[in-house]
Each structure stands twice: as structure tokens, then as C-alpha cells.
Design a protein around this motif. Structure first.
Motif, PDB file in Angstrom:
ATOM      1  N   PHE A 116      47.093  44.284  28.289  1.00  0.00           N
ATOM      2  CA  PHE A 116      45.966  43.366  28.130  1.00  0.00           C
ATOM      3  C   PHE A 116      44.862  43.979  27.264  1.00  0.00           C
ATOM      4  CE2 PHE A 116      41.713  42.277  29.894  1.00  0.00           C
ATOM      5  CZ  PHE A 116      41.626  40.978  29.412  1.00  0.00           C
ATOM      6  N   LEU A 117      44.516  45.239  27.528  1.00  0.00           N
ATOM      7  CA  LEU A 117      43.384  45.866  26.848  1.00  0.00           C
ATOM      8  C   LEU A 117      43.685  46.219  25.396  1.00  0.00           C
ATOM      9  CD1 LEU A 117      42.068  48.281  29.639  1.00  0.00           C
ATOM     10  CD2 LEU A 117      41.039  46.127  28.869  1.00  0.00           C
ATOM     11  N   PHE A 118      44.898  46.668  25.111  1.00  0.00           N
ATOM     12  CA  PHE A 118      45.180  47.240  23.796  1.00  0.00           C
ATOM     13  C   PHE A 118      46.226  46.494  22.979  1.00  0.00           C
ATOM     14  CE2 PHE A 118      43.849  50.788  26.551  1.00  0.00           C
ATOM     15  CZ  PHE A 118      42.709  51.168  25.864  1.00  0.00           C
ATOM     16  N   PHE A 119      47.006  45.619  23.622  1.00  0.00           N
ATOM     17  CA  PHE A 119      48.083  44.971  22.887  1.00  0.00           C
ATOM     18  C   PHE A 119      47.995  43.448  22.910  1.00  0.00           C
ATOM     19  CE2 PHE A 119      49.749  49.145  24.154  1.00  0.00           C
ATOM     20  CZ  PHE A 119      50.072  49.648  22.897  1.00  0.00           C
ATOM     21  N   GLY A 120      46.886  42.924  23.396  1.00  0.00           N
ATOM     22  CA  GLY A 120      46.621  41.502  23.276  1.00  0.00           C
ATOM     23  C   GLY A 120      47.406  40.595  24.191  1.00  0.00           C
ATOM     24  N   GLU A 121      48.052  41.139  25.214  1.00  0.00           N
ATOM     25  CA  GLU A 121      48.793  40.282  26.142  1.00  0.00           C
ATOM     26  C   GLU A 121      47.836  39.672  27.168  1.00  0.00           C
ATOM     27  OE1 GLU A 121      52.243  41.929  27.894  1.00  0.00           O
ATOM     28  OE2 GLU A 121      53.051  42.713  26.006  1.00  0.00           O
ATOM     29  N   LYS A 122      48.125  38.439  27.550  1.00  0.00           N
ATOM     30  CA  LYS A 122      47.283  37.773  28.542  1.00  0.00           C
ATOM     31  C   LYS A 122      47.593  38.310  29.935  1.00  0.00           C
ATOM     32  CE  LYS A 122      46.764  33.530  25.854  1.00  0.00           C
ATOM     33  NZ  LYS A 122      46.947  32.061  25.836  1.00  0.00           N
ATOM     34  N   ILE A 123      46.568  38.314  30.774  1.00  0.00           N
ATOM     35  CA  ILE A 123      46.757  38.885  32.100  1.00  0.00           C
ATOM     36  C   ILE A 123      46.632  37.833  33.199  1.00  0.00           C
ATOM     37  CG2 ILE A 123      44.329  39.524  32.488  1.00  0.00           C
ATOM     38  CD1 ILE A 123      45.398  42.167  33.652  1.00  0.00           C
ATOM     39  N   GLY A 124      45.774  36.831  33.041  1.00  0.00           N
ATOM     40  CA  GLY A 124      45.651  35.773  34.025  1.00  0.00           C
ATOM     41  C   GLY A 124      44.833  36.195  35.233  1.00  0.00           C
ATOM     42  N   MET A 125      44.277  35.216  35.913  1.00  0.00           N
ATOM     43  CA  MET A 125      43.404  35.501  37.055  1.00  0.00           C
ATOM     44  C   MET A 125      44.166  36.151  38.209  1.00  0.00           C
ATOM     45  SD  MET A 125      40.440  35.553  38.301  1.00  0.00           S
ATOM     46  CE  MET A 125      39.549  34.560  37.090  1.00  0.00           C
ATOM     47  N   ARG A 126      45.363  35.663  38.482  1.00  0.00           N
ATOM     48  CA  ARG A 126      46.117  36.210  39.615  1.00  0.00           C
ATOM     49  C   ARG A 126      46.436  37.684  39.393  1.00  0.00           C
ATOM     50  NH1 ARG A 126      51.356  33.104  41.730  1.00  0.00           N
ATOM     51  NH2 ARG A 126      49.724  31.634  42.308  1.00  0.00           N
ATOM     52  N   ARG A 127      46.857  38.044  38.192  1.00  0.00           N
ATOM     53  CA  ARG A 127      47.188  39.440  37.921  1.00  0.00           C
ATOM     54  C   ARG A 127      45.929  40.298  37.894  1.00  0.00           C
ATOM     55  NH1 ARG A 127      51.478  40.001  33.141  1.00  0.00           N
ATOM     56  NH2 ARG A 127      51.999  41.910  34.261  1.00  0.00           N
ATOM     57  N   ALA A 128      44.808  39.728  37.447  1.00  0.00           N
ATOM     58  CA  ALA A 128      43.551  40.476  37.454  1.00  0.00           C
ATOM     59  C   ALA A 128      43.136  40.816  38.889  1.00  0.00           C
ATOM     60  CB  ALA A 128      42.460  39.675  36.757  1.00  0.00           C
ATOM     61  N   ILE A 129      43.275  39.848  39.781  1.00  0.00           N
ATOM     62  CA  ILE A 129      42.948  40.098  41.187  1.00  0.00           C
ATOM     63  C   ILE A 129      43.924  41.125  41.778  1.00  0.00           C
ATOM     64  CG2 ILE A 129      42.863  39.052  43.488  1.00  0.00           C
ATOM     65  CD1 ILE A 129      41.944  36.448  42.116  1.00  0.00           C
ATOM     66  N   ALA A 130      45.190  41.018  41.401  1.00  0.00           N
ATOM     67  CA  ALA A 130      46.181  41.991  41.878  1.00  0.00           C
ATOM     68  C   ALA A 130      45.817  43.403  41.437  1.00  0.00           C
ATOM     69  CB  ALA A 130      47.569  41.617  41.364  1.00  0.00           C
ATOM     70  N   LEU A 131      45.331  43.541  40.208  1.00  0.00           N
ATOM     71  CA  LEU A 131      44.904  44.853  39.732  1.00  0.00           C
ATOM     72  C   LEU A 131      43.763  45.399  40.578  1.00  0.00           C
ATOM     73  CD1 LEU A 131      45.011  44.227  35.879  1.00  0.00           C
ATOM     74  CD2 LEU A 131      46.311  45.963  37.099  1.00  0.00           C
ATOM     75  N   LEU A 132      42.780  44.572  40.880  1.00  0.00           N
ATOM     76  CA  LEU A 132      41.640  45.018  41.687  1.00  0.00           C
ATOM     77  C   LEU A 132      42.095  45.441  43.084  1.00  0.00           C
ATOM     78  CD1 LEU A 132      38.945  42.363  40.689  1.00  0.00           C
ATOM     79  CD2 LEU A 132      39.093  44.749  39.960  1.00  0.00           C
ATOM     80  N   VAL A 133      43.009  44.683  43.671  1.00  0.00           N
ATOM     81  CA  VAL A 133      43.510  45.032  45.000  1.00  0.00           C
ATOM     82  C   VAL A 133      44.275  46.353  44.946  1.00  0.00           C
ATOM     83  CG1 VAL A 133      45.071  44.334  46.857  1.00  0.00           C
ATOM     84  CG2 VAL A 133      43.585  42.640  45.774  1.00  0.00           C
ATOM     85  N   GLY A 134      45.092  46.516  43.919  1.00  0.00           N
ATOM     86  CA  GLY A 134      45.824  47.773  43.766  1.00  0.00           C
ATOM     87  C   GLY A 134      44.900  48.962  43.614  1.00  0.00           C
ATOM     88  N   PHE A 135      43.850  48.811  42.804  1.00  0.00           N
ATOM     89  CA  PHE A 135      42.904  49.912  42.636  1.00  0.00           C
ATOM     90  C   PHE A 135      42.142  50.190  43.933  1.00  0.00           C
ATOM     91  CE2 PHE A 135      42.812  48.469  38.000  1.00  0.00           C
ATOM     92  CZ  PHE A 135      43.881  49.291  37.696  1.00  0.00           C
ATOM     93  N   ALA A 136      41.908  49.144  44.721  1.00  0.00           N
ATOM     94  CA  ALA A 136      41.291  49.353  46.037  1.00  0.00           C
ATOM     95  C   ALA A 136      42.194  50.213  46.914  1.00  0.00           C
ATOM     96  CB  ALA A 136      41.023  48.007  46.710  1.00  0.00           C
ATOM     97  N   GLY A 137      43.492  49.995  46.807  1.00  0.00           N
ATOM     98  CA  GLY A 137      44.435  50.830  47.545  1.00  0.00           C
ATOM     99  C   GLY A 137      44.347  52.285  47.135  1.00  0.00           C
ATOM    100  N   VAL A 138      44.170  52.539  45.834  1.00  0.00           N
ATOM    101  CA  VAL A 138      44.013  53.916  45.359  1.00  0.00           C
ATOM    102  C   VAL A 138      42.749  54.539  45.923  1.00  0.00           C
ATOM    103  CG1 VAL A 138      43.643  55.349  43.303  1.00  0.00           C
ATOM    104  CG2 VAL A 138      45.361  53.541  43.271  1.00  0.00           C
ATOM    105  N   VAL A 139      41.668  53.762  45.974  1.00  0.00           N
ATOM    106  CA  VAL A 139      40.410  54.278  46.537  1.00  0.00           C
ATOM    107  C   VAL A 139      40.579  54.634  48.011  1.00  0.00           C
ATOM    108  CG1 VAL A 139      38.027  53.676  47.097  1.00  0.00           C
ATOM    109  CG2 VAL A 139      38.968  53.059  44.869  1.00  0.00           C
ATOM    110  N   VAL A 140      41.258  53.755  48.750  1.00  0.00           N
ATOM    111  CA  VAL A 140      41.515  54.040  50.168  1.00  0.00           C
ATOM    112  C   VAL A 140      42.301  55.343  50.300  1.00  0.00           C
ATOM    113  CG1 VAL A 140      42.791  53.264  52.201  1.00  0.00           C
ATOM    114  CG2 VAL A 140      41.417  51.635  50.894  1.00  0.00           C
ATOM    115  N   LEU A 141      43.291  55.512  49.467  1.00  0.00           N
ATOM    116  CA  LEU A 141      44.121  56.704  49.528  1.00  0.00           C
ATOM    117  C   LEU A 141      43.334  57.951  49.130  1.00  0.00           C
ATOM    118  CD1 LEU A 141      47.100  57.196  50.252  1.00  0.00           C
ATOM    119  CD2 LEU A 141      47.626  57.131  47.801  1.00  0.00           C
ATOM    120  N   ALA A 142      42.520  57.834  48.077  1.00  0.00           N
ATOM    121  CA  ALA A 142      41.790  58.995  47.568  1.00  0.00           C
ATOM    122  C   ALA A 142      40.729  59.483  48.538  1.00  0.00           C
ATOM    123  CB  ALA A 142      41.148  58.654  46.230  1.00  0.00           C
ATOM    124  N   THR A 143      40.184  58.591  49.338  1.00  0.00           N
ATOM    125  CA  THR A 143      39.129  58.985  50.268  1.00  0.00           C
ATOM    126  C   THR A 143      39.667  59.374  51.643  1.00  0.00           C
ATOM    127  OG1 THR A 143      38.811  56.641  50.836  1.00  0.00           O
ATOM    128  CG2 THR A 143      37.390  57.568  49.123  1.00  0.00           C
TER     129      THR A 143
END
Length: 292
Positions: free
Chosen positions: A119-146
């Protein structure tokens, strides 16, 4: 029953078994790193892994050598660094500092990072559902890191594992754009070979000064031959038969096997934070894949 129908049913039975076996093999890789890295160190262990993996796949590269002119190597060399050498070192670094399950859970982020980079560098669309999925996944990383395991902070290991998955995500996009049309096993041999050359100076200067015990050598050999060379062959065969989308479902199995093997063979705990983080990351990957 026709021969075609019988062959289809045979493949239908074989596919889930092969996906499960591949998930178990790649789940084992984090166990093998956890056992071997204290004796080898990250750089020497990764060099052994890369060389053995490349040797397993070398016959395929030799057979297809006419498809690899000099100009191809201008991309193969950096892809080997990004998609193999650096992430392998980061996962080995994480294995020194945290239970094997941590790296296995972080590895599942590869699918999300691949979508984000596209999405950021190659112009592919990401969509709202995938954007929310990314945020949830990163939240999982934060939970794990802390989180803490046995009273010890694992933040550095989680950051290393997430960075490795980020590099995998970048590597997926580079492979898609610059290695299309090449035989997969031959291309993997080429990138692994390049990665081993990238790592060679660090492996030489950081080679173990004391004798490496047999169990560490056994895990290092299994990591290279089984979890890298042979596993790549299995994965590419699955992609050829069922397509990349279905083959990528192995992503869901790796953390499960990684955590189970670490608990069973090393007695490493599976904490509530690890379960929550794993659920968030794998759930987000599932939603991302479904949206795609």
C-alpha cells in the motif's frame, strides 16, 4: 469414478496434511533456534542455516542456470539480504532473549506487513477492513512487547521479531515484482546463496570460540536442511498446486506449533499475554486474508 476425480480427491486429502506438516516444520524452526543460538550466536547459526538451505536447493538452480544472467543477480543479491539474511539474524537474536513462541507469533505479522508495504510503496489498495486488521495486529505486537515471561522483559525480542517480519513483508513485494517467471526453487537457492555471502564476514568474525555441543549442531543442521531447504520445496509445491492464497494459510499454524513445541520440549510457559497477542495477530491476519 474417473481418474481425474480420483486424483482431485487424493489432492484434497493431501493438501491439509501437507499444510499441517509444513506448519509443524516451520514451528520447529523457532525451537531449533532457541536451542542452537546460545552455542553458535546469531551470525554463525544463520550462516550454517543459509548454506545448508542453499545446498539443498542448488540442483534446481543449476538446472535453471540459463534463466539467471548477470543482470538478474543485481536484484537477487539485495533480495537475499532483505528476505533471508537480516530476518534470520533478527529471529535468532530474539531466540536468545525470549521463549521460542515469541518469534513464532511475531512471524505471523509478515502477511500484514506485506499488505502495508504494498500500500505505502507500490500503490496497491488496502481497504478499510484490511486497515483495521493492521491496527489490530499491531496492537497484538504492543501487548506482546509489554509483557513479561518468568519476570523478564521480552520487549527487545518482540521488536526484533516484528522487524524480521517487516523485512519479510518487504521481501515478498520485491520477489513479486522482480522474480516473476523464475522457477521458485531455483530462485530460492539463488537468494539463499547470496544471503550466505552477505553473512559470511560476520559469521567468520563471530564464529564460536569453544566447541559447539552435538545437540546445537543437530538443531542447526535441521534448521538449514529441513526448515529452510526442504520446507521451501514443500511450500513452492503447494503454491503450484493450490495457489498462493491457500498456501499462505500455513501462517496460522506456525505460532501454534511453535508455542506447543517450546512448551512440550523446553518447558517454556505460554502466558496469558502471549495468548491474547497471538489471538489479536492471527485474527487480524485472518481478516486481512479474507478481505484480500
Amino acid at each position: 469414478m474417473s481418474a481425474d476425480l480420483a486424483a482431485t480427491q487424493s489432492r484434497d486429502w493431501r493438501t491439509p496434511l501437507e499444510l499441517t506438516l509444513l506448519g509443524a516444520i516451520w514451528g520447529c524452526s523457532f525451537l531449533f533456534m532457541r536451542v542452537a543460538v546460545p552455542s553458535f550466536g546469531p551470525y554463525a547459526l544463520v550462516e550454517v542455516r543459509l548454506v545448508l538451505g542453499a545446498l539443498v536447493l542448488l540442483p534446481f538452480l543449476w538446472k535453471a542456470r540459463a534463466l539467471f544472467p548477470a543482470r538478474r543477480w543485481l536484484w537477487l543479491a539485495p533480495i537475499g539480504l532483505i528476505n533471508s539474511a537480516l530476518p534470520f539474524v533478527l529471529f535468532a537474536y530474539a531466540a536468545e532473549r525470549a521463549p521460542a513462541a515469541i518469534g513464532a507469533i511475531c512471524n505471523a505479522m509478515t502477511v500484514l506487513f506485506a499488505a502495508l508495504i504494498a500500500f505505502l510503496f507500490f500503490g496497491e489498495k488496502i481497504g478499510m477492513r484490511r486497515a483495521i486488521a493492521l491496527l489490530v495486529g499491531f496492537a497484538g505486537v504492543v501487548v506482546l512487547a509489554t509483557a513479561k515471561v518468568s519476570g523478564l522483559s521480552i520487549g527487545a525480542a518482540v521488536i526484533a521479531g516484528a522487524a524480521a517480519s517487516l523485512l519479510y513483508g518487504l521481501g515478498v513485494n520485491l520477489v513479486k515484482r522482480h522474480m516473476t517467471g523464475l522457477p521458485s526453487a531455483a530462485a530460492a537457492a539463488a537468494t539463499l546463496g547470496c544471503a550466505s555471502l552477505w553473512m559470511l564476514p560476520m559469521a567468520i568474525t563471530h564464529w564460536p570460540q569453544t566447541a559447539v555441543p552435538f545437540n546445537a549442531w543437530a538443531c542447526a543442521v535441521a534448521l538449514g536442511v529441513l526448515c529452510t531447504g526442504l520446507a521451501f520445496l514443500m511450500f513452492y509445491r503447494l503454491i503450484g498446486r493450490i495457489g498462493p492464497a491457500r498456501a499462505s494459510t500455513v501462517t496460522y499454524l506456525i505460532p501454534l506449533f511453535g508455542a506447543a513445541f517450546a512448551w512440550l520440549f523446553l518447558g517454556e510457559p505460554v502466558t496469558l499475554a502471549m495468548l491474547i497477542a497471538g489471538a489479536l495477530i492471527l485474527g487480524s491476519v485472518a481478516v486481512s486474508q479474507r478481505s484480500a
